[in-house]
Design a protein around this motif. Structure first.
Motif, PDB file in Angstrom:
ATOM      1  N   SER A   1     -48.624   2.017  42.629  1.00 50.99           N
ATOM      2  CA  SER A   1     -47.821   1.168  43.504  1.00 50.99           C
ATOM      3  C   SER A   1     -46.426   1.771  43.668  1.00 50.99           C
ATOM      4  N   TYR A   2     -45.816   1.513  44.835  1.00 52.62           N
ATOM      5  CA  TYR A   2     -44.512   2.100  45.150  1.00 52.62           C
ATOM      6  C   TYR A   2     -43.839   1.240  46.204  1.00 52.62           C
ATOM      7  N   ASP A   3     -42.503   1.078  46.089  1.00 52.54           N
ATOM      8  CA  ASP A   3     -41.786   0.302  47.102  1.00 52.54           C
ATOM      9  C   ASP A   3     -40.571   1.067  47.621  1.00 52.54           C
ATOM     10  N   GLU A   4     -39.896   0.478  48.612  1.00 50.36           N
ATOM     11  CA  GLU A   4     -38.784   1.154  49.288  1.00 50.36           C
ATOM     12  C   GLU A   4     -37.620   1.447  48.341  1.00 50.36           C
ATOM     13  N   ASP A   5     -37.470   0.634  47.291  1.00 47.22           N
ATOM     14  CA  ASP A   5     -36.409   0.864  46.313  1.00 47.22           C
ATOM     15  C   ASP A   5     -36.795   1.897  45.260  1.00 47.22           C
ATOM     16  N   GLU A   6     -37.885   2.632  45.516  1.00 46.89           N
ATOM     17  CA  GLU A   6     -38.337   3.747  44.684  1.00 46.89           C
ATOM     18  C   GLU A   6     -38.831   3.316  43.306  1.00 46.89           C
ATOM     19  N   ASN A   7     -39.321   2.091  43.194  1.00 45.24           N
ATOM     20  CA  ASN A   7     -40.018   1.663  41.983  1.00 45.24           C
ATOM     21  C   ASN A   7     -41.458   2.181  42.042  1.00 45.24           C
ATOM     22  N   LEU A   8     -41.878   2.875  41.004  1.00 48.01           N
ATOM     23  CA  LEU A   8     -43.211   3.462  40.941  1.00 48.01           C
ATOM     24  C   LEU A   8     -43.956   2.909  39.744  1.00 48.01           C
ATOM     25  N   GLY A   9     -45.162   2.432  39.968  1.00 44.63           N
ATOM     26  CA  GLY A   9     -46.000   1.945  38.881  1.00 44.63           C
ATOM     27  C   GLY A   9     -47.353   2.637  38.887  1.00 44.63           C
ATOM     28  N   ILE A  10     -47.827   3.030  37.717  1.00 42.91           N
ATOM     29  CA  ILE A  10     -49.147   3.651  37.572  1.00 42.91           C
ATOM     30  C   ILE A  10     -49.865   2.968  36.417  1.00 42.91           C
ATOM     31  N   ALA A  11     -51.057   2.463  36.668  1.00 44.48           N
ATOM     32  CA  ALA A  11     -51.868   1.807  35.642  1.00 44.48           C
ATOM     33  C   ALA A  11     -53.283   2.356  35.702  1.00 44.48           C
ATOM     34  N   ALA A  12     -53.862   2.612  34.532  1.00 50.32           N
ATOM     35  CA  ALA A  12     -55.238   3.110  34.476  1.00 50.32           C
ATOM     36  C   ALA A  12     -55.896   2.598  33.204  1.00 50.32           C
ATOM     37  N   ASN A  13     -57.166   2.206  33.311  1.00 51.19           N
ATOM     38  CA  ASN A  13     -57.877   1.731  32.126  1.00 51.19           C
ATOM     39  C   ASN A  13     -59.347   2.096  32.176  1.00 51.19           C
ATOM     40  N   ILE A  14     -59.951   1.980  31.030  1.00 48.01           N
ATOM     41  CA  ILE A  14     -61.402   2.078  30.903  1.00 48.01           C
ATOM     42  C   ILE A  14     -61.890   0.765  30.303  1.00 48.01           C
ATOM     43  N   ALA A  15     -62.811   0.108  31.000  1.00 42.78           N
ATOM     44  CA  ALA A  15     -63.379  -1.159  30.549  1.00 42.78           C
ATOM     45  C   ALA A  15     -64.825  -0.921  30.123  1.00 42.78           C
ATOM     46  N   TYR A  16     -65.156  -1.407  28.933  1.00 42.68           N
ATOM     47  CA  TYR A  16     -66.494  -1.182  28.379  1.00 42.68           C
ATOM     48  C   TYR A  16     -67.103  -2.512  27.948  1.00 42.68           C
ATOM     49  N   ASP A  17     -68.283  -2.824  28.490  1.00 41.30           N
ATOM     50  CA  ASP A  17     -69.015  -4.026  28.113  1.00 41.30           C
ATOM     51  C   ASP A  17     -69.841  -3.717  26.860  1.00 41.30           C
ATOM     52  N   VAL A  18     -69.332  -4.163  25.721  1.00 39.91           N
ATOM     53  CA  VAL A  18     -70.011  -3.888  24.459  1.00 39.91           C
ATOM     54  C   VAL A  18     -71.393  -4.533  24.460  1.00 39.91           C
ATOM     55  N   VAL A  19     -71.436  -5.804  24.782  1.00 44.06           N
ATOM     56  CA  VAL A  19     -72.653  -6.562  25.012  1.00 44.06           C
ATOM     57  C   VAL A  19     -72.342  -7.490  26.176  1.00 44.06           C
ATOM     58  N   PRO A  20     -73.341  -8.087  26.819  1.00 35.53           N
ATOM     59  CA  PRO A  20     -73.039  -8.995  27.925  1.00 35.53           C
ATOM     60  C   PRO A  20     -72.076 -10.100  27.517  1.00 35.53           C
ATOM     61  N   GLY A  21     -70.969 -10.219  28.238  1.00 31.62           N
ATOM     62  CA  GLY A  21     -69.982 -11.249  27.961  1.00 31.62           C
ATOM     63  C   GLY A  21     -68.842 -10.814  27.068  1.00 31.62           C
ATOM     64  N   PHE A  22     -68.918  -9.608  26.489  1.00 34.45           N
ATOM     65  CA  PHE A  22     -67.852  -9.124  25.606  1.00 34.45           C
ATOM     66  C   PHE A  22     -67.389  -7.761  26.092  1.00 34.45           C
ATOM     67  N   THR A  23     -66.110  -7.705  26.572  1.00 34.66           N
ATOM     68  CA  THR A  23     -65.553  -6.497  27.172  1.00 34.66           C
ATOM     69  C   THR A  23     -64.318  -6.047  26.414  1.00 34.66           C
ATOM     70  N   VAL A  24     -64.227  -4.749  26.167  1.00 34.98           N
ATOM     71  CA  VAL A  24     -63.038  -4.131  25.575  1.00 34.98           C
ATOM     72  C   VAL A  24     -62.415  -3.216  26.623  1.00 34.98           C
ATOM     73  N   THR A  25     -61.105  -3.402  26.861  1.00 31.35           N
ATOM     74  CA  THR A  25     -60.399  -2.630  27.866  1.00 31.35           C
ATOM     75  C   THR A  25     -59.198  -1.946  27.244  1.00 31.35           C
ATOM     76  N   ALA A  26     -59.089  -0.617  27.452  1.00 29.60           N
ATOM     77  CA  ALA A  26     -57.944   0.159  26.979  1.00 29.60           C
ATOM     78  C   ALA A  26     -57.181   0.661  28.196  1.00 29.60           C
ATOM     79  N   GLU A  27     -55.882   0.320  28.273  1.00 25.52           N
ATOM     80  CA  GLU A  27     -55.091   0.640  29.466  1.00 25.52           C
ATOM     81  C   GLU A  27     -53.786   1.334  29.096  1.00 25.52           C
ATOM     82  N   VAL A  28     -53.369   2.257  29.962  1.00 29.51           N
ATOM     83  CA  VAL A  28     -52.068   2.920  29.866  1.00 29.51           C
ATOM     84  C   VAL A  28     -51.293   2.607  31.134  1.00 29.51           C
ATOM     85  N   ASP A  29     -49.998   2.230  30.970  1.00 29.21           N
ATOM     86  CA  ASP A  29     -49.154   1.856  32.104  1.00 29.21           C
ATOM     87  C   ASP A  29     -47.861   2.660  32.096  1.00 29.21           C
TER      88      ASP A  29
END
Length: 375
Positions: free
Chosen positions: A316-344
């Motif tokens: 994401s980026y705006d006119e005031d030069e604010n920049l955001g970057i987010a990325a993650n990996i989401a893993y469904d261990v079993v149905p209904g249970f998810t673990v997500t690791a993210e870097v921002d």
């Protein structure tokens, strides 16, 4: 008389005394999807669900000022984890009437954890810190609406965000914000059934700057066209407090079964939002146009490695030069249970005047590990 005759006679007597009333069992209701059942004695279908979540944040994460505390031994400022546990309770109901489907939805959240930079003391370096108390943060009513046909009233999130969709499948999707959320609404949805839909929403807003200051509501209107390849949508919002207009246009593309992409462009007027002589100065950011400057863009997508694992990203980026970057990996261990690791990552343009995230510096990085059991 033998034992068998005695038992049969006793059972018959008990049935006679009780009136032989049949037991009433819960019946499954499959009209509105999985998980619904009929409320006994009614034609109303009910579903109960929710999730339990545990977040562990390190570095600059969340509001991007980091979690800090005083050391108990020497009182020096130091960094610590940002943690939050949440229980969210959701309910859905549905019933067919002569005026269409009557539906309700509620979501209530209970949170326990520590705040970012909790407290009011200032170190020699200028950091605002405190004892880093972990505590019950209270209860929030996030959704509580009634819908009959296309008419919806109650507590919802703004149609400025919900109608065209949120900005990707990342945890921190507001590194460059795209509009506020909490509001009471009176809105009408129209669905043509061929991929075309529209919405008009009268909204109260929330917060000091966002809550309406007269009988004139905020107004949001939107149109959408979706097909198998993706969709195009747009929303326009009128901020009645500051008499400004903001809009967003979104394009979604389903490249194949594994890859989906999106891009959103936003533009808003801000003469009154930037006027310091107003009784409540907005600092250039209103209830709808929350990004810095007049324009902003958000883009990203999802890549599904397999049925259990996906990679999600947003830039994401705006006119005031604010920049955001987010990325993650989401893993469904079993149905209904998810673990997500993210870097921002946030690079705060025009630091600190235009910084939305309360970041300590012009360049900031953090991480989040989320465990969530949905039911």
């Amino acid at each position: 008389m033998n034992i068998k005759s005695l038992l049969l006679g006793s059972a018959a007597a008990l049935i006679a005394v009780s009136g032989a009333e049949p037991a009433e069992y819960v019946k499954i209701c499959d009209v509105y999807g999985a998980g619904y059942f009929y409320i006994p004695g009614t034609e109303t279908c009910l579903r109960i669900g929710g999730y339990v979540r545990y977040d562990i944040g390190v570095g600059d994460v969340g509001s991007f000022d980091g979690a800090k505390s005083f050391d108990h031994e020497d009182g020096e400022s130091q960094s610590t984890y940002f943690k939050n546990a949440r229980f969210a309770l959701k309910t859905w109901t549905g019933q067919e009437t002569e005026l269409g489907t009557l539906k309700t939805y509620t979501e209530t959240r209970f949170n326990f954890g520590n705040r970012q930079a909790y407290g009011g003391s200032t170190t020699d370096d200028g950091d605002v810190v405190g004892p880093n108390n972990a505590f019950n943060k209270g209860v929030s009513l996030n959704f509580a609406w009634i819908q009959l046909g296309g008419l919806r009233v109650g507590k919802d999130e703004s149609a400025f965000n919900t109608f065209i969709g949120y900005a990707g499948n990342v945890i921190n999707d507001t590194l460059v914000p795209y509009g506020d959320f909490d509001t009471n609404v009176v809105q009408y949805y129209f669905d043509a059934g061929n991929g075309f839909s529209a919405v008009v929403s009268l909204e109260e807003g929330s917060g000091t700057k966002g809550t309406i200051d007269s009988y004139v509501p905020h107004v949001v209107g939107g149109v959408k066209w979706t097909q198998g390849w993706g969709g195009i949508s747009g929303v326009v919002a009128y901020d009645s407090n500051y008499e400004e207009v903001a809009g967003k246009v979104r394009l979604d593309v389903n490249v194949n079964d594994q890859i989906s992409l999106f891009i959103i462009g936003g533009y808003g007027s801000d003469d009154n939002l930037s006027d310091p002589t107003w009784a409540i100065p907005a600092g250039g950011r209103g209830f709808y146009k929350q990004w810095g400057g007049n324009w902003a863009v958000w883009g990203g997508g999802t890549y599904k490695f397999n049925e259990k694992t996906s990679f999600n990203t947003q830039i994401s980026y705006d006119e005031d030069e604010n920049l955001g970057i987010a990325a993650n990996i989401a893993y469904d261990v079993v149905p209904g249970f998810t673990v997500t690791a993210e870097v921002d990552y946030v690079n705060a343009g025009s630091f600190p005047a235009s910084n939305w995230t309360n970041a300590d510096d012009d360049s900031n990085i953090g991480g989040m590990l989320r465990f969530q059991r949905s039911f």
